[in-house]
Every structure is written in C-alpha cells, then in structure tokens.
Design a protein around this motif. Structure first.
Motif, short mmCIF file in Angstrom:
data_model
loop_
_atom_site.label_atom_id
_atom_site.label_comp_id
_atom_site.label_asym_id
_atom_site.label_seq_id
_atom_site.Cartn_x
_atom_site.Cartn_y
_atom_site.Cartn_z
N HIS A 5 -5.83 -10.38 4.46
CA HIS A 5 -6.66 -9.17 4.48
C HIS A 5 -5.86 -8.01 5.06
O HIS A 5 -5.48 -8.02 6.23
N THR A 6 -5.58 -7.01 4.23
CA THR A 6 -4.90 -5.80 4.65
C THR A 6 -5.68 -4.59 4.14
O THR A 6 -6.59 -4.75 3.31
N SER A 7 -5.35 -3.40 4.61
CA SER A 7 -6.08 -2.21 4.17
C SER A 7 -5.32 -0.96 4.60
O SER A 7 -4.31 -1.03 5.31
N ASP A 8 -5.81 0.19 4.16
CA ASP A 8 -5.38 1.50 4.65
C ASP A 8 -3.87 1.69 4.59
O ASP A 8 -3.24 2.08 5.57
N TRP A 9 -3.31 1.44 3.43
CA TRP A 9 -1.87 1.66 3.27
C TRP A 9 -1.53 3.15 3.33
O TRP A 9 -0.47 3.52 3.80
N VAL A 43 -4.49 -11.80 -1.90
CA VAL A 43 -4.27 -10.65 -1.02
C VAL A 43 -5.35 -9.62 -1.30
O VAL A 43 -5.56 -9.21 -2.44
N ILE A 44 -6.06 -9.21 -0.23
CA ILE A 44 -7.09 -8.18 -0.33
C ILE A 44 -6.55 -6.88 0.27
O ILE A 44 -6.03 -6.87 1.39
N VAL A 45 -6.69 -5.78 -0.46
CA VAL A 45 -6.36 -4.44 0.05
C VAL A 45 -7.68 -3.66 0.08
O VAL A 45 -8.18 -3.24 -0.98
N ALA A 46 -8.23 -3.48 1.28
CA ALA A 46 -9.59 -2.95 1.42
C ALA A 46 -9.62 -1.42 1.53
O ALA A 46 -10.03 -0.85 2.53
N GLY A 47 -9.16 -0.75 0.48
CA GLY A 47 -9.33 0.69 0.37
C GLY A 47 -8.28 1.55 1.04
O GLY A 47 -7.47 1.09 1.83
N ASP A 48 -8.32 2.85 0.70
CA ASP A 48 -7.32 3.84 1.12
C ASP A 48 -5.91 3.36 0.80
O ASP A 48 -5.02 3.31 1.65
N VAL A 49 -5.74 3.01 -0.46
CA VAL A 49 -4.42 2.63 -0.96
C VAL A 49 -3.49 3.85 -0.90
O VAL A 49 -2.37 3.78 -0.42
N PHE A 50 -3.99 4.97 -1.41
CA PHE A 50 -3.27 6.23 -1.34
C PHE A 50 -3.83 7.08 -0.21
O PHE A 50 -4.94 6.85 0.28
N ASP A 51 -3.06 8.10 0.18
CA ASP A 51 -3.55 9.03 1.20
C ASP A 51 -4.23 10.23 0.59
O ASP A 51 -4.86 11.01 1.28
N SER A 52 -4.10 10.40 -0.71
CA SER A 52 -4.61 11.59 -1.38
C SER A 52 -5.25 11.20 -2.70
O SER A 52 -4.86 10.22 -3.34
N VAL A 77 -4.18 -10.63 -6.38
CA VAL A 77 -4.35 -9.42 -5.58
C VAL A 77 -5.65 -8.73 -5.98
O VAL A 77 -5.91 -8.55 -7.17
N ILE A 78 -6.46 -8.37 -4.98
CA ILE A 78 -7.71 -7.64 -5.21
C ILE A 78 -7.68 -6.36 -4.40
O ILE A 78 -7.53 -6.39 -3.17
N VAL A 79 -7.80 -5.22 -5.09
CA VAL A 79 -7.69 -3.90 -4.47
C VAL A 79 -8.99 -3.14 -4.69
O VAL A 79 -9.53 -3.14 -5.80
N THR A 80 -9.49 -2.50 -3.66
CA THR A 80 -10.64 -1.60 -3.80
C THR A 80 -10.23 -0.19 -3.38
O THR A 80 -9.22 0.00 -2.71
N SER A 81 -11.05 0.78 -3.75
CA SER A 81 -10.74 2.18 -3.42
C SER A 81 -11.42 2.59 -2.11
O SER A 81 -12.49 2.09 -1.77
N GLY A 82 -10.76 3.54 -1.40
CA GLY A 82 -11.32 4.07 -0.17
C GLY A 82 -11.65 5.54 -0.31
O GLY A 82 -11.55 6.12 -1.39
N ASN A 83 -12.03 6.17 0.80
CA ASN A 83 -12.43 7.57 0.74
C ASN A 83 -11.27 8.50 0.44
O ASN A 83 -11.45 9.61 -0.08
N HIS A 84 -10.03 8.09 0.73
CA HIS A 84 -8.87 8.92 0.41
C HIS A 84 -8.46 8.79 -1.05
O HIS A 84 -7.76 9.66 -1.58
N GLY A 127 -16.09 -6.67 -4.65
CA GLY A 127 -15.43 -5.46 -4.20
C GLY A 127 -16.38 -4.28 -4.19
O GLY A 127 -16.99 -3.95 -5.22
N ILE A 128 -16.52 -3.65 -3.01
CA ILE A 128 -17.36 -2.45 -2.88
C ILE A 128 -16.43 -1.26 -2.68
O ILE A 128 -15.84 -1.10 -1.60
#
Length: 384
Positions: A5-9, A43-52, A77-84, A127-128
């Motif tokens: 579990h990772t996030s906020d790259w 591997v889970i990437v829980a949002g804010d993959v990009f900063d912009s 690999v499972i990726v969701t989007s964040g507010n960024h 994925g939310i």
C-alpha cells in the motif's frame, strides 16, 4: 495475498523551486525492489499520482517507467486518482494498459471490483477515486451529497453492495481526510481539518483492509484502516516522519498482518535554529552540508543577505526565516507615542527603528552612520 500500500507520489511536485523527479525516481526504484524481494502480489497506489491536473511530459514518463517496472516484478498494480490528479487524464489510457495494471478513476464503477485470486480464493478490490461532491452528485440522483463525509459514505455503501454481490475478501481504496488523523504527521496542503471534509471512521466499516491516501505521513487509524503517506518528504513539516509503505498480508479469513517497510531518503531535511553565526558554524556545516536546510535565525535584527551567506555554506539551503528570540517583553507603544518624546532628528529615527524592529533601536554602528548622514545634510544645506 500480499499487498503493498503506497500513495501520494505527487509526480512533478517541486521542493522550494527544486525538481523532485530524480529523487522520486530513485525512491520508486527502491520500492520496486521491495515488491520483488517480498514477493508482493498487488501494489496499490491510493491517489495523487501526479501533483497537477496538467502534468508535464516528464511526469508521464516517470509514471510509465514506474508502472512497467512494478508490472515486471510479477505484481498486479491498482491505481486510483486523488484530488491533485485529473481523473480524465490519469484514466484516459486505462483500457489500453497491459493486463495486470488497473487505473480506476470512474466514480460510476465504484461498486464493480477488480477481482484477483490466490490459493484462498478471490480478493475484491474496490477503487474509490477522489470524489468532489459538486462534480459527482450528477451520477447519483436523489442522494444528498454536499460534503466529503456524505459522498464517501455513499461510495462505501456502493462498495458494501458490491461486497454482497461478489463474495470473498475485500480491499477498499480511497483518497480523503479520515477522522482520527494525527494533525502533526504532515497534512496535505488542501486538507481542511474541521467541519465538512472529515470522514468518520465508521464510514469504512466492512472491507478487510482500507488503503487510504491524502495524508503525507504514515497513519494507523485502526488495525485495518491506514495511510501510507508520501514516498518523499515534500515539506520541512514532514522531516521527522518516516517514508515507506505498508506490507499487508491477507489469509483465508481476511487481514492477517500489516508490516511497515521503510524507503530510503535521498536527501535528509533539517531545520537549524539559532543565531545566524551559530548556524554557519563549522560544526553545523560538517553535519548538514549535504542536507536540505531550513534556517531559522534568532538574531534580534534582520541580517544582511542571509540566504546568500547560508548557501555559501549549505548548497541545499531551501528556506530561511527570521524569528528573533526576545529575552524580555517589549512594551507595546504606538508610533505616535514614540514620536512624542523625540525632539531631534536622530531621536525620531531611533523612534522609527524601535517601532519597526520590536523595540530594538539602532546599533552603535548604525547610530554613527545616522549621525554622519545627518551631518552631511546639514553641511549641504549650509552651502545652498
């Protein structure tokens, strides 16, 4: 099943004007090695993959390289989007990605899981993506969605409905600000700590594990609800917090264990506090010349060109702040009060300096310069 579990790259973020791309590439390389060494299945990437919402080309390249490297370990690999993130930009190529890489950005698909199977049977991943109430309420007519709490509650109702329709163990992925977060661990820039943005912990009841993103420091909200934090330090407020990810093991009954895996820190962050000469001392420089430095100097008066002087000694000095260490309480007086007792020009200048420098008048050398300037003016007036 073993999950990382990772996030906020925050690919593309700068640190006080400095690119973080190389440092992030290094850290994601280390994370990929951890995935390989620990035989991670997902591997889970829980949002804010990009900063912009409009990342530069290099950010897409780094993301592509990271996803390919993770996929080559054998992990899904499972990726969701964040507010960024822009959900549309992040998810536009989801259908074109190779098997085993899932980018989940469509709020209408929240109740439809990604199903992965191990020796103990299926595991359903829900994925939310980040849900802005004003934008997503159009998808669910008749539902009152004015706040993050209401919107996440509705999303988790969809998840629980999906769980009822798809038997097996379950993992939910979301990007939000949960109640119970320790406010000292590195909050996102846009996080508002009170009122309508806080999502109650009870909203996440149901799944065996909930992987959250949005908070930049690791956080255990409950045994099964956690934040992994960002893989890099993105502010000096995060400097003492570890960087890493959660290694989550599911057995046939559900959550079996959760272990923290530390990631390397390419360049440490340090805050140095004291008189400017003390900060510039050989002892401090020897210990911190290769660190990102925030210098907080406590001299009574502002010093000349402090950043230039600091960078001559600390090449990675990113921030300087002047916070005088007052040894005695200064009696508050208005500028008008100070001027009432000032008769001569030097006294008026002294009153002004005391007013703008928290009670500190001119130094001995400054007093000499003031008198020299005033004397020159008197002589010039005499020649007219």
């Amino acid at each position: 099943m073993r999950i990382l579990h990772t996030s906020d790259w925050h690919i593309g973020r700068t640190f006080h004007g400095n690119s973080t791309m190389d440092a992030l590439a290094e850290v994601l390389g280390a994370l990929t090695e951890q995935v390989r060494e620990n035989a991670v299945d997902v591997v889970i990437v829980a949002g804010d993959v990009f900063d912009s919402a409009t990342p530069a080309g290099g950010a897409y390249t780094l993301l592509g390289d990271a996803l390919v490297a993770l996929h080559e370990t054998g992990a899904r690999v499972i990726v969701t989007s964040g507010n960024h993130d822009s959900a549309a930009r992040l998810g536009f190529q989801a259908r074109l990605l190779r098997d085993g890489i899932h980018v989940l950005t469509d709020p209408r698909a929240i109740g439809t899981p990604v199903t992965l199977t191990d020796a103990d049977g299926p595991v359903q991943f829900y994925g939310i993506p980040y849900l802005e109430p004003a934008i997503v309420r159009q998808h669910w007519s008749g539902v009152d969605l004015r706040t993050q709490a209401q919107t996440l509650a509705h999303a988790m109702d969809l998840v629980r409905a999906g769980m009822a329709a798809h038997p097996g163990r379950s993992v939910a992925i979301a990007h939000c600000f949960s109640a119970g977060v320790d406010a000292t661990i590195g909050l996102e820039r846009e996080v508002r700590q009170g009122g309508l943005d806080v999502v109650p912990l009870s909203v996440f009841d149901g799944p065996d594990y909930v992987a959250l993103g949005h908070i930049h420091g690791r956080q255990q909200i409950s045994e099964r609800v956690r934040y992994s934090g960002a893989p890099l330090h993105y502010s000096f407020g995060e400097q003492s917090k570890p960087r890493g990810s959660w290694l989550v093991d599911l057995d046939a009954a559900g959550l079996a264990s959760v272990t923290w895996l530390d990631l390397p820190v390419p360049r440490r962050l340090v805050t140095l506090t004291g008189a400017l000469d003390e900060i510039l001392s050989d002892e401090n420089v020897a210990a911190h010349a290769d660190d990102w430095v925030c210098a907080v100097y406590t001299d009574s008066l502002a010093q000349t060109e402090p950043m230039r002087r600091l960078r001559e000694r600390y090449p990675y000095c990113a921030m300087v702040m002047h916070q005088p260490a007052e040894t005695e309480r200064v009696i508050e007086r208005s500028y008008a009060d100070r001027l009432r007792g000032a008769v001569t020009d030097p006294e008026r200048i002294e009153a002004f300096l005391e007013h703008v420098r928290s009670g500190h008048g001119p130094t001995e050398r400054e007093g000499e310069l003031i008198r020299e300037v005033l004397d020159d003016r008197v002589r010039a007036d005499a020649l007219i």
